[in-house]
Structures are given as C-alpha cells and as structure tokens.
Design a protein around this motif. Structure first.
Motif: not given
Length: 468
Positions: A369, A373-374, A440, A448
């Motif tokens: 992470w 970010n995703v 996330t 999210t």
C-alpha cells in the motif's frame, strides 16, 4: 422505468423526505413487486406485508407531525436471515432454527430501523452462511434474476437477488470469505466489505474477530454509502470498533483519479480464472487509465492467505457450531460438517502458525500500500454457475476440491483486513454479470467508495437490468 420499486435508494429517500411520495406508497409498491417476481427467484423467504404497511403508516404520521426523518425514512428492507430480528423468524438457513424468533435485534438491524427503514421480511442464506451459493433445506435455492437457472451467489445471495430484481432498494449482508462481494458480482449490484470494525458486530461470541463483518449492499455506490452511513460507527461493546462516525459516509463521492497508482491483478497471483471472467475484466485497466490513473500489473504477497483463512475459519466454525453438531449431526449439510471437522483437527500450534503467518502477510501488504493506492482484481473466479450445483468442481480445468476452493479470489482479499467492494464490470457472452473487486488500504473506506463511484460512472454496467 419510473415505478417506485425501480428507483435507487438515494432518489427514493429524497422523495420521501420531501413528501413527494409516502412511505405507504413506497412500501406498497415494493410489496406488489415482491408478490409478482419473488416466486421466480426465491430471494425473500419471510414476509410480513401487513406489519410493513402498518410501520409505513406510522412513519408517514410521524413525518406529518413534524418529526425529523431519518436517513432511511420509509425505505423497505428485508434483513439477511443470519441477522437477528426481534419478533420475526430468523432461521440462519438451518432446520435447527426453523421456528426461531429472536427477542432482540442485532446492532446492524437496530441501526437500520432506527434510521427509518421499514422491515418487510428476511432474505435467503445458505445454512449458517456457509458457502457462496444460497440454498438450504428450509427454503430451497435462490436464483439469479439475470438467468434463473443460475446461482445468485452467497451467503448474502437472497439480498443480492432481491436488489437486482428490484424487490428492495437497499440490503444488509455480511462477509467472511466473499459473502457480500460474490453475490454482488453474480447479480450485477454493489456489495461492500468494509474494514473490520467499521460496522461493529454486536452481539458476538468472538468480539475480536476480524475475518467476518457486516456491510451494505445496493444497486449503486451512492446507495451503498447511504446505508453505510447508518450502520457504521463506534459501539462500546466492540473492542475493534472504529471511532469514525457513520455520517462521514454521507460526503460527496466525486473523485479525481488523476495520478492514482493502481495495481491490476488479473488472477491475484496465479489463481485459475474462467476465460469469460478474464475477458470481461480485461478492459477494466483501460477504464482507470482513461480516468487519469497510472495502472500496472502487481499483486500483494498472498502466498500464505490459504493457510491463514482456512485455518482460522475452520477454528471459528468449530467454536460456533461444534457443540450443536455433536447433538444433531444429521441436521448439518455435509460441507458444513466437513468444515467443523477441519476445525476439530487443528492443534493450538496450527492456529498459532496461522496467526503468525497473518502477521507476515499484513506487514507485506502494508509495504504494498505504500506503493499502490488501489488494487483491482476479479471478485469471483467464475461467472454465475448452474443453480443445481453445490459449487463449481473445476475452474478453467483446475479441480476444486471443496466448497471453499473456488472462492479464493474473494477470501484471499479478506485476510488483507482492507475495505473491498464489488462493482458491476460487464457481462459474459451469455449475459451473466461479472464484478470488479476494488481494494484499498485498511480504514480507507470512503476512498474505496469514491474510486468505485468513478468506475461506476465511467461504465454504467449496473444500469443493465434483468429482463424479469
């Protein structure tokens, strides 16, 4: 489609607050829709239309008398049949509880009703919510509104099918191994597994548990956020409850994804994937690129996810159901009996090793992470399968040896402790829905939802309704 039962929850809630429509009208419209459509899909298994209409009348009278409407004022809901509802049958999908009527609501039910929603009944589940296909000996199989010969997923399968069929505008659910996400993917709706502790589980025999959590389901991301704003928030009875108030999730969901770092994992590190699912999701990275994000192939280290999830799940099942199983083993479906026996075979060392592995996995994910970010990935490894199957025995020619095996793309994400949402992502050549999983960093639930809302707005797959 301008019938009241066809409207999204946020629009219905606005009309109800403005008194453009009454709660009586909204509830009556949904009850008529349930009468017309539910027999074909078997999503709602307990119904109290008379009680719902009385509650709607009381809600109208309170509003006319000057009462401040709650966020869910007048919206009909049928609660998942594993969530206790005071005075209404709650069976957990088990013949052991065929006539069980709880004396009190669970916290999630109480919060929803306190926010003004109108209880109309209960939605179907697999026995004790075990498995991602909704069937049991009490009520039978819940069928997919897009193809009634197919599964609606589970364990919140009744909830997802009811939403897709426009029987309800919002639905509650719960998720350990994918029970909000898989049925949402199968039924072309939105299912959100929040960060554990976001929606406290009260009451519970294991208040420290972070594998399972309740959460919201609806037809749009905005509707999911509306329901989350009601069910989220701290509770002193939960040691893992997050302090942030639920009202946080009533913030606007618009988001600029420019510069976002997105990891695309088409098979979560080598899981077998049905070719149709792979083909539908192949375009998802381009959607994010078009929204300004930077997308690259990457997967967090999930090599120990099976060890963690399956060990701790089996242990939890033995603790929860072992004593009852000893008393009446014939009342348990074979898959559930097997899972309990798996828990009994564990040693303290096995459980300790799983928890240590979970620590390594979580630490590695924290580094992931810091780079991304995703994470975007499949929700389910298969499209909706035939309703007569217990579970798929192969996925892209790879054998699946238990009712859990084919759910890895969901439960491998569970052990990340992160918010994860299923958003409609398209359809197979035969018209079966496929969802995209957006994940996330832990506790970034609002972020999210904003990312999911951007994907939803760019694709609009959720606006394709089943032809019931």
């Amino acid at each position: 489609m301008d019938e009241l039962w066809a409207l999204d929850a946020t629009e219905l809630a606005d009309r109800l607050r403005r008194r453009d429509v009454s709660a009586r009208e909204v509830v009556a419209a949904h009850l008529a829709r349930i009468e017309q459509v539910n027999p074909a899909i078997n999503a709602i298994v307990t119904l109290d239309g008379e009680g719902a209409l009385k509650a709607a009348a009381a809600a109208d009278d309170a509003l006319a008398g000057g009462a401040e409407p709650g966020p869910l004022h007048g919206l009909p809901i049928a609660f998942k049949d594993t969530h206790d509802t005071a005075g209404m049958r709650t069976t957990y999908g088990s013949p052991l509880f065929a006539e069980h009527v709880p004396a009190a609501n669970t916290l999630v039910v109480q919060r929803i009703e306190d926010a003004g929603a109108i209880r109309v009944g209960k939605t179907n589940v697999p026995e004790f919510a075990a498995g991602s296909h909704t069937f049991n000996t009490l009520f039978g199989v819940t069928r997919n509104p897009y193809d009634p010969t197919r599964s609606a997923g589970g364990s919140s399968g009744g909830a997802a099918a009811a939403l897709a069929a426009r029987l309800l505008p919002i639905a509650d659910g719960s998720d350990m191994g994918g029970s909000l996400r898989n049925p949402a993917s199968f039924c072309n709706v939105v299912g959100f597994r929040p960060t554990p502790g976001r929606v406290p589980t009260v009451p519970t025999d294991d208040p420290w548990d972070t594998l399972g959590t309740s959460g919201p389901m609806a037809r749009t991301v905005a509707d999911v956020a509306l329901l989350l704003s009601v069910v989220a928030g701290p509770d002193s009875r939960s040691p893992i409850a997050l302090d942030e108030p639920g009202a946080t999730f009533r913030a606007p969901l618009g988001a600029d994804l420019s510069g976002l770092r997105v990891a695309w994992s088409p098979d979560l590190g080598g899981l077998p994937l049905d070719p149709d699912v792979r083909a539908v999701l192949a375009g998802a990275p381009d959607v994010f690129t078009g929204l300004g994000a930077h997308v690259e192939a990457a997967t967090p280290d999930l090599s120990e996810a099976d060890l963690v999830f399956r060990t701790l799940r089996a242990n939890a099942f033995e603790i929860a159901y072992g004593a009852t199983f000893d008393e009446q083993p014939e009342k348990f479906k074979p898959a559930l009996a097997w899972n309990i026996s798996q828990g009994r075979a564990l040693t303290r060392g096995d459980v300790g090793r799983a928890r240590t592995a979970w620590g390594r996995l979580y630490t590695a994910a924290a580094a992931f992470w810091d780079t991304y970010n995703v994470l975007i990935a499949p929700v389910s490894q298969v499209p909706p399968f035939p309703a007569g199957w217990e579970y798929p025995h192969t996925v892209d020619e790879a054998d699946q040896h238990s009712y859990l095996d084919w759910m890895r793309s969901a439960y491998h994400v569970t052990v990340l402790g992160a918010p994860a949402i299923s958003v409609p992502a398209g359809f197979t050549p035969t018209g079966l829905p496929v969802g995209l999983q957006i994940v996330t960093r832990p506790r970034s639930d609002l972020f999210t939802l904003r990312v999911a809302a951007a994907f939803e707005a760019a694709t609009n797959h959720g606006r394709h309704h089943p032809a019931l």
